[in-house]
Enzyme design. Structure first.
Site, PDB file in Angstrom:
ATOM      1  N   TYR A 137     108.277  55.953   5.582  1.00 52.79           N
ATOM      2  CA  TYR A 137     107.382  55.028   5.434  1.00 52.79           C
ATOM      3  C   TYR A 137     107.549  53.685   6.354  1.00 52.79           C
ATOM      4  O   TYR A 137     106.327  53.447   6.862  1.00 52.79           O
ATOM      5  CB  TYR A 137     107.327  54.440   3.717  1.00 52.79           C
ATOM      6  CG  TYR A 137     106.581  53.095   3.412  1.00 52.79           C
ATOM      7  CD1 TYR A 137     105.272  53.257   3.796  1.00 52.79           C
ATOM      8  CD2 TYR A 137     107.438  52.003   3.128  1.00 52.79           C
ATOM      9  CE1 TYR A 137     104.413  52.009   3.386  1.00 52.79           C
ATOM     10  CE2 TYR A 137     106.416  50.877   2.993  1.00 52.79           C
ATOM     11  CZ  TYR A 137     105.004  51.066   2.958  1.00 52.79           C
ATOM     12  OH  TYR A 137     104.057  49.866   2.707  1.00 52.79           O
ATOM     13  N   LYS A 141     104.762  52.830   9.264  1.00 53.81           N
ATOM     14  CA  LYS A 141     104.217  51.502   9.003  1.00 53.81           C
ATOM     15  C   LYS A 141     104.555  50.553  10.458  1.00 53.81           C
ATOM     16  O   LYS A 141     103.489  50.104  10.956  1.00 53.81           O
ATOM     17  CB  LYS A 141     104.578  50.855   7.841  1.00 53.81           C
ATOM     18  CG  LYS A 141     104.005  51.403   6.549  1.00 53.81           C
ATOM     19  CD  LYS A 141     102.537  51.180   6.647  1.00 53.81           C
ATOM     20  CE  LYS A 141     101.930  50.072   6.209  1.00 53.81           C
ATOM     21  NZ  LYS A 141     100.621  50.036   5.965  1.00 53.81           N
TER      22      LYS A 141
END
Length: 331
Positions: A137, A141
C-alpha cells in the site's frame, strides 16, 4: 465547478462530495458499485474500475477538476492488486485529464509514503519517500504520488495531500478494527503505546481538499507540483488515542503490551504464511502495521498553513465528543 471525485462512495470521498455539493458544485463520482448515499447527495455516479481506461475516460469527460481519492488501502497483501488500482489507475486518471482538457488534479495520498522504521517526528515535506516500504500500500501510493506531481505543468496543475489515520462518525476502518481486537476487556498491542501519533478527522481531511482545490485553480504556481501533510496537528500517545476511540464505541479495554520483538516476529511469520497460501487479505497482521503501532508519526504542517491557508476545522477532543454522540447505543 464540475468536479469528479474518484472513490466518492468511500468514507473520505463521501464527505468531500457532500461538502462540494453543499457549496453548489456539480459533482460526479467514479465508484466500483452504486451508492445510495451519493444518490441522496445528487451526485452523478459512474460505475467502473480505475484499471479500465474507458471507464475513467467516461467519468473524466466534461469535468473542470478531478479529486483522485480512490485507492486500494490495506496493511498487507500481494503487490499486484495494489499496483493495478493505485498506480495503473492513477496513470489512467492523469492520461484522461490530459485527453479531456481537465486543468486541475488533486490527489489523495497518505503520510505513509514517508513512513520508515523508527517513525517520523515532526517531519516536513522535504523528507523524501521512504527508500523501502514495508507493505504494498505505501509503496504503490508513493509511486502514484510521484506520477501525479511529475504531471504538474501549464496544462494540468496537480497537488498531493497526505492525510493520516482518517476517523470520525461513520469510520469503517480504525474504530471497528480496534473494537475487533479487544479480547476479554484487554487490547493486545505491541509496545507500551507511548509513541506520539497525529490523526485526521474526516472533516479536517475534506476541508483540506476543498481548500487545496480552490487554491490550485486560483494560484497553481503557489501550490502546484507539491505534496502536503495534513492532520489535526495534535499528536498524542497512541495509547490515549485508542482509549478515546474505544470509549466512543462504548468499550473500555485495558492496554495489554506485547513485546515489540515478539510482535514483529509474529507479523513476519504471518506474512510468510499468507504468501504461501496466496492470500489476498489486505488487513492481516503485518510488519508495516506493527511498525506503525510501535513508532511515532506526526508532522510539521507549516507548508499547508502557508500555501493553502489550512487550519483544522475541528479539534481532536471535539471530534471525539462528536464520535461518541454518533455511536450506536449499546444495551
Amino acid at each position: 465547478m464540475k468536479v469528479l471525485v474518484t472513490g466518492g462512495s468511500g468514507f473520505l470521498g463521501r464527505e468531500i462530495c457532500r461538502r462540494l455539493r453543499a457549496r453548489g458544485d456539480v459533482v460526479s463520482s467514479l465508484c466500483r458499485r452504486p451508492s445510495t448515499a451519493l444518490e441522496e447527495l445528487d451526485v452523478q455516479q459512474h460505475v467502473g474500475d480505475l484499471a479500465d481506461p474507458a471507464a475513467v475516460s467516461r467519468a473524466v469527460a466534461g469535468c473542470d477538476a478531478v479529486v483522485h481519492n480512490a485507492a486500494l488501502a490495506g496493511v498487507s497483501g500481494p503487490p499486484r492488486p495494489y499496483w493495478a488500482t493505485n498506480v495503473v489507475g492513477t496513470r489512467h486518471v492523469i492520461e484522461q485529464c490530459r485527453v479531456h482538457g481537465v486543468r486541475t488534479l488533486l490527489y489523495t495520498s497518505t503520510a505513509s509514503v514517508a513512513f520508515r522504521p523508527g517513525g517520523l517526528e515532526g517531519v516536513d515535506e522535504s523528507l523524501p519517500h521512504a527508500p523501502c516500504h514495508l507493505a504494498a500500500y505505501p509503496a504503490t501510493k508513493a509511486r502514484a504520488e510521484a506520477l501525479v506531481l511529475a504531471a504538474h505543468g501549464p496544462e494540468l496543475a496537480t497537488v498531493s495531500l497526505r492525510p493520516h489515520i482518517i476517523w470520525g462518525p461513520g469510520d469503517p476502518h480504525f474504530v471497528p478494527a480496534l473494537a475487533r481486537a479487544v479480547r476479554v476487556g484487554r487490547l493486545p498491542m505491541p509496545g507500551d503505546g507511548s509513541n506520539l501519533v497525529d490523526t485526521t478527522h474526516v472533516r479536517t481531511a475534506a476541508h483540506a481538499h476543498l481548500l487545496t482545490l480552490d487554491r490550485l485553480r486560483q494560484s497553481p504556481e503557489q501550490a502546484g507540483g507539491r505534496a502536503y501533510f495534513i492532520g489535526q496537528d495534535d499528536p498524542r500517545p497512541l495509547r490515549e488515542i485508542t482509549r478515546h476511540f474505544l470509549r466512543a464505541a462504548g468499550l473500555d479495554a485495558r492496554w495489554c503490551a506485547l513485546p515489540p520483538r515478539l510482535a514483529t516476529a509474529a507479523a513476519g511469520a504471518g506474512e510468510a504464511l499468507l504468501r504461501a497460501a496466496r492470500s489476498t487479505r489486505t488487513h492481516a497482521l503485518s510488519r508495516f502495521l506493527v511498525a506503525e503501532l510501535l513508532h511515532p508519526h506526526y508532522f510539521d504542517l507549516t507548508a499547508a498553513r502557508r500555501d493553502l491557508g489550512f487550519e483544522p476545522p475541528i479539534g481532536f477532543d471535539a471530534g471525539i465528543a462528536e464520535l461518541t454522540r454518533s455511536a450506536p447505543a449499546h444495551p
